[in-house]
Structures are given as structure tokens and as C-alpha cells.
Write an enzyme that holds these catalytic residues in place. Structure first.
Site, short mmCIF file in Angstrom:
data_model
loop_
_atom_site.label_atom_id
_atom_site.label_comp_id
_atom_site.label_asym_id
_atom_site.label_seq_id
_atom_site.Cartn_x
_atom_site.Cartn_y
_atom_site.Cartn_z
N LYS A 75 0.82 -1.21 0.00
CA LYS A 75 0.00 0.00 0.00
C LYS A 75 0.85 1.27 0.00
CE LYS A 75 -4.11 -2.28 1.51
NZ LYS A 75 -3.49 -3.64 1.51
C1 LIG Z 1 -4.04 -4.73 0.81
C2 LIG Z 1 -3.22 -5.96 0.63
C3 LIG Z 1 -3.53 -6.94 -0.33
C4 LIG Z 1 -4.76 -6.88 -1.20
O1 LIG Z 1 -4.68 -5.86 -2.15
P1 LIG Z 1 -5.99 -5.36 -2.92
O2 LIG Z 1 -5.58 -4.21 -3.73
O3 LIG Z 1 -6.99 -5.02 -1.84
O4 LIG Z 1 -6.46 -6.52 -3.74
C5 LIG Z 1 -2.68 -8.03 -0.46
N1 LIG Z 1 -1.59 -8.17 0.33
C6 LIG Z 1 -1.26 -7.25 1.25
C7 LIG Z 1 -0.05 -7.48 2.10
C8 LIG Z 1 -2.05 -6.12 1.44
O5 LIG Z 1 -1.71 -5.21 2.39
#
Ligand SMILES: *Cc1c(COP(=O)(O)O)cnc(C)c1O
Length: 469
Positions: A112
Site C-alpha cells: 500500500k
Molecule cells: C491490501 C493488501 C492486499 C490486497 O490488495 P488489494 O488491492 O486489496 O487486492 C494483499 N496483500 C497485502 C499485504 C495487502 O496489504
């Protein structure tokens, strides 16, 4: 560049409007009115650029001229300056065909940061231009809160208050939030569970005078700018592996569908990504949809990959809009039906189009541990549980393209040290935190414990938003 709502009943907006608004007024999601595309020669010309330069070039068309290219390049430079790897998003080869695209070298060790670090700068830039201030409030069960705090810390025009369930987040996750002592950052530990936190945030947004007074905003995963900021790493990886002159595939561990939607967008912009593999844990709504057009919501169950414990993948609406030929009325109708009935069969032609490109895969917790172990013993690669879902999907029978010459890019979404218990259980190795975070457990913490009471939470936000001091 203008943005339209997937439900067609909200006015079109420009980039700044979409950045600040998040969700459209009709409940839909903003999508670009037209997709920018690059010719093969234009893609080739981007090969080998430093990541911040590549990111600025690919994101700039989405700003519709509202942000000068030089300004954007300054922002991408600053956004990625604090990353723990010079390549920002390095590709690590796992075997002849598979490459982990490591998206976890940012300040909170999860993907993120790739988008939110830039978003913090974009917000600040636009607020400065408009002489406005914002108060960001959000609820978190762990991951998103720390990424949002790191993105907003020390920004002059933003205050951020994040609510987490008291004593119900992991220690790493809590400390990543509560050890940020910046003046514009406050953490609230709410005596209740994650749902209680989320209800309080919703109640603050529904309190119109309060929302107005505080200039409340959110940094949730439906913000278009987050998707835009996730496109460049798929481009960087594809170009490094031979695109546009060689097709590639991607495998993405998925929750809210944001990360894999960015890969789809990179394809839409002209990259030869010929297969998108979606990995889910036992919360498998997307895999069921692809297998049998069964999009039925179920109760969320906890798993070893908590950031994917999601049953309503909000960004899926953007793909649905495209699959339905950009018919906003039909998209709105589908989403209303899903909301009312908890399920949504989509028209056969659209489903077939999805299955021509996407494959779904589900992995339970024992399978996740086995995959972490396999990667460690076979490739000496330590993967976190989310990443392991993506790698397992990439070698499950029948999911990757038949031609073994097509390389597979696997989104590695979290650092193994972010989920040390699962990694240790699988490998007996406890992954250490990277050096820049090594003292996380010794740092001073600051948070305030409050009951799940709206008046007290609003009072706290009011007294800490600097616009009121
Ligand atoms: C948020 C997250 C995901 C999922 O990503 P999306 O964009 O919601 O599909 C997968 N792995 C980690 C470690 C995350 O923080």
C-alpha cells in the site's frame, strides 16, 4: 482527462476533484473517460528509466494537465526516496519463469505504500493550490492505517486520526502506527472490535456539520489516484522482462481488487499482459466468480493473510463497468442487486470475457504454510503469507499461459517480517525487521484509549485537528 462514475448518475470530474472526493456522489467509482494508450515504440522508450521518472511519465496523462510534469516528478522522487531498495520495486527471480515483484520496501513493509506515499504528496500539492486543509479519519484492522499515517505524517495541510481496535491488532501493526509521533498524527485505540471502529468513522462522515467543520476525508482503496499510482510497477516489471516485444503474465494476491485492477489498467494502456491470475485465501468470492459466475457474498473468515480477508471487492466495480461495455446503467443495476440480494450473476458474455483473461485460485491456511515452506526450502526465498498465495497461484495447474516462454510476474505484497509468526511456523526462521525498522519495538508509543462513543471520538478529533488550534 475527465472522470466519469461507473453508475452514470454523478457529474464528471477532473483529476483534482476525483482525488479529493474518492467516491462519486451516486455511490459509483470514478474511471477515466478514455484510457491513455502508448504505442510499442513509446513503451520501448521507457525501458530502463529510474522508477520515479517512469512513474511520473505514466501517471501524468491521468492528471489531465492539472499537475505540471516537473511537479509530478518532484513528488514521485520524494514519495519513493525513503524506500529500502534502490530499485523501489525490485524483481527477484524465483525460477526460470517466475519473478517476485517486491512491492514491500516502503516505510510500512507492504504494497500500500507504493500508492499512498505518492498520494500524501498529491493531496498536499492540491490543498496548497486551493488553500484548503483536510482531516483524514479512518478505521483499520492493521495494514491500511499505518500506510495512511506514513503517507500523511508531517504534511502541513493534513491532520490524520486513525482508529484501531484496542488490543486487537498485531504488535508490529500497532507499533507501526503508534510510534509516529508527528504533530498531525493521532491514534485512537477504541474499546471494541474493528466493526465498532468502522461504525464510528461512518457516523462521523454521516454527521454533516461535523464533516464540514473538520473537512473530513478518507484515503480508502476506491480512490482513483491509488490505482493510477499502482500502474507503473507493472510497467517497470513488464518492460524489464521484454515487453512490449514479449508477452507476460501476472499473478496477484487479491482482496479489494485494487492491485490487480492496476495490472489490468497497464494492459489496457497497451502492455502485452496476456493473463491475470487472481489469488485468494478462503475468502474466495473472486475465484468463485471466475470458476462459475457465482458472485455470492459470504461471511468474512479470518486467515493467515488478513489483508485479503474481504468478501466484497470494491474495485471489482471498475472492471465490471468495462466488462459491461461501459454501460453505467447496467453497472448500477448490477451493484444495486448485489447490495439487495447478496449475489450477482453477471451477463454471460461479460463473464466469458472475464474468464478469457483472468484465472482464479484459492489457497487455505495449510496450503499457504506449505507454499511458504516450499519457497524457503526450494528457492531460499522467504515469502509472507499474502505473497505465498500469489506464488502458489502462479504454478497451480492450468492457470498460467501454456507457453513456458511467457514469464510470470508475482506481486509480492508484504515483507515476511510483517507476518513473522506464520513465516516462522512454516520455516522455523523468524524474519528480522529491516535495519531501518530494527528498533520498532523500543520506540516510544502514543495513543489514546476511548470507548466506542461517537461524542467522545468527535471531541477528540475536534481538539486535535490543527485548523482549530
Ligand atoms: C491490501 C493488501 C492486499 C490486497 O490488495 P488489494 O488491492 O486489496 O487486492 C494483499 N496483500 C497485502 C499485504 C495487502 O496489504
Amino acid at each position: 482527462m475527465r472522470y466519469i462514475s461507473t453508475r452514470g448518475e454523478a457529474p464528471a470530474r477532473d483529476f483534482e476533484g476525483v482525488l479529493l472526493a474518492g467516491l462519486a456522489e451516486d455511490g459509483g467509482l470514478f474511471v477515466p473517460e478514455t484510457w491513455p494508450t502508448l504505442s510499442p515504440a513509446e513503451w520501448r522508450a521507457l525501458r530502463g528509466l529510474p522508477y520515479p521518472e517512469l512513474a511520473a511519465r505514466l501517471i501524468h496523462p491521468f492528471t489531465g494537465g492539472q499537475i505540471a510534469f516537473e511537479d509530478l516528478r518532484t513528488m514521485t522522487g520524494r514519495a519513493y526516496a525513503g524506500f529500502g531498495h534502490p530499485a523501489i520495486a525490485p524483481l527477484v527471480q524465483l525460477d526460470e519463469r517466475r519473478f517476485a515483484l517486491e512491492l514491500f520496501h516502503g516505510p510500512t513493509l507492504a504494497f500500500k505504500d507504493m500508492a499512498l506515499q505518492l498520494l500524501g504528496h498529491l493531496f498536499e500539492h492540491v490543498l496548497e493550490k486551493r488553500d484548503q486543509r483536510l482531516t483524514i479519519v479512518g478505521a483499520t484492522s492493521g495494514d491500511t492505517g499505518s500506510a495512511a499515517i506514513e503517507a500523511c505524517r508531517d504534511r502541513a495541510r493534513i491532520d490524520i486520526v486513525i482508529l484501531h481496535p484496542h488490543e486487537r491488532t498485531s504488535l508490529v501493526q500497532r507499533r507501526q502506527m503508534t510510534t509516529v509521533l508527528s504533530d498531525n498524527v493521532r491514534n485512537l485505540a477504541i474499546e471494541g472490535d474493528f466493526d465498532a471502529c468502522q461504525d464510528l468513522v461512518k457516523a462521523m462522515f454521516n454527521d454533516a456539520p461535523f464533516r464540514q467543520e473538520m473537512g473530513l476525508s478518507a484515503v480508502n482503496s476506491i480512490n482513483w489516484a491509488r490505482i493510477a499510482a499502482q500502474i507503473p510497477y507493472y510497467a517497470a516489471a513488464s518492460l524489464a522482462l521484454g515487453a512490449p516485444d514479449r508477452p507476460v503474465a501476472v499473478s496477484v494476491p487479491t482482496g479489494n481488487f485494487g492491485n490487480v485492477l492496476a495490472a489490468w489498467a497497464a494492459r489496457r494502456m497497451g502492455l502485452p499482459i496476456e493473463r491475470l491470475i487472481i489469488g485468494t485465501n478462503r475468502n474466495d468470492i473472486l475465484a468463485r466468480f471466475l470458476a462459475s459466475n457465482d458472485m455470492t457474498g459470504r461471511a468474512v473468515e479470518p486467515s493467515l493473510s488478513p489483508s485479503m480477508d474481504i468478501q466484497v471487492s470494491s474495485n471489482f466495480e471498475r472492471l465490471l463497468f468495462e466488462l459491461l461495455g461501459r454501460d453505467a446503467a447496467a453497472t448500477g443495476e448490477q451493484m444495486r442487486r448485489f447490495r439487495a440480494e447478496g449475489r450477482m450473476p453477471i451477463p454471460d458474455a461479460a463473464w466469458r470475457e472475464a474468464t478469457a483473461l483472468f484465472r482464479g485460485f484459492t489457497l487455505d491456511d495449510p496450503g499457504t504454510l506449505a507454499e511458504i515452506r516450499r519457497l524457503w526450502t526450494g528457492q531460499q526465498y522467504l515469502a509472507d503469507p499474502h505473497t505465498a498465495v500469489g506464488t502458489a497461484a502462479s504454478h497451480a495447474p492450468g492457470l498460467a499461459p501454456d507457453d513456458p516462454a511467457v514469464p510470470i510476474i508475482i506481486a509480492a505484497t508484504a515483507h515476511p517480517a510483517k507476518f513473522p509468526d506464520a513465516v516462522e511456523q512454516a520455516t522455523r526462521v523468524r524474519p528480522p525487521l529491516p535495519a531501518r525498522l530494527a528498533d520498532l519495538y523500543e520506540r516510544e508509543e502514543r495513543f489514546t484509549v476511548l470507548p466506542a462513543a461517537l461524542d467522545q471520538v468527535e471531541g477528540f478529533v475536534r481538539s486535535h485537528a490543527r485548523r482549530n488550534r
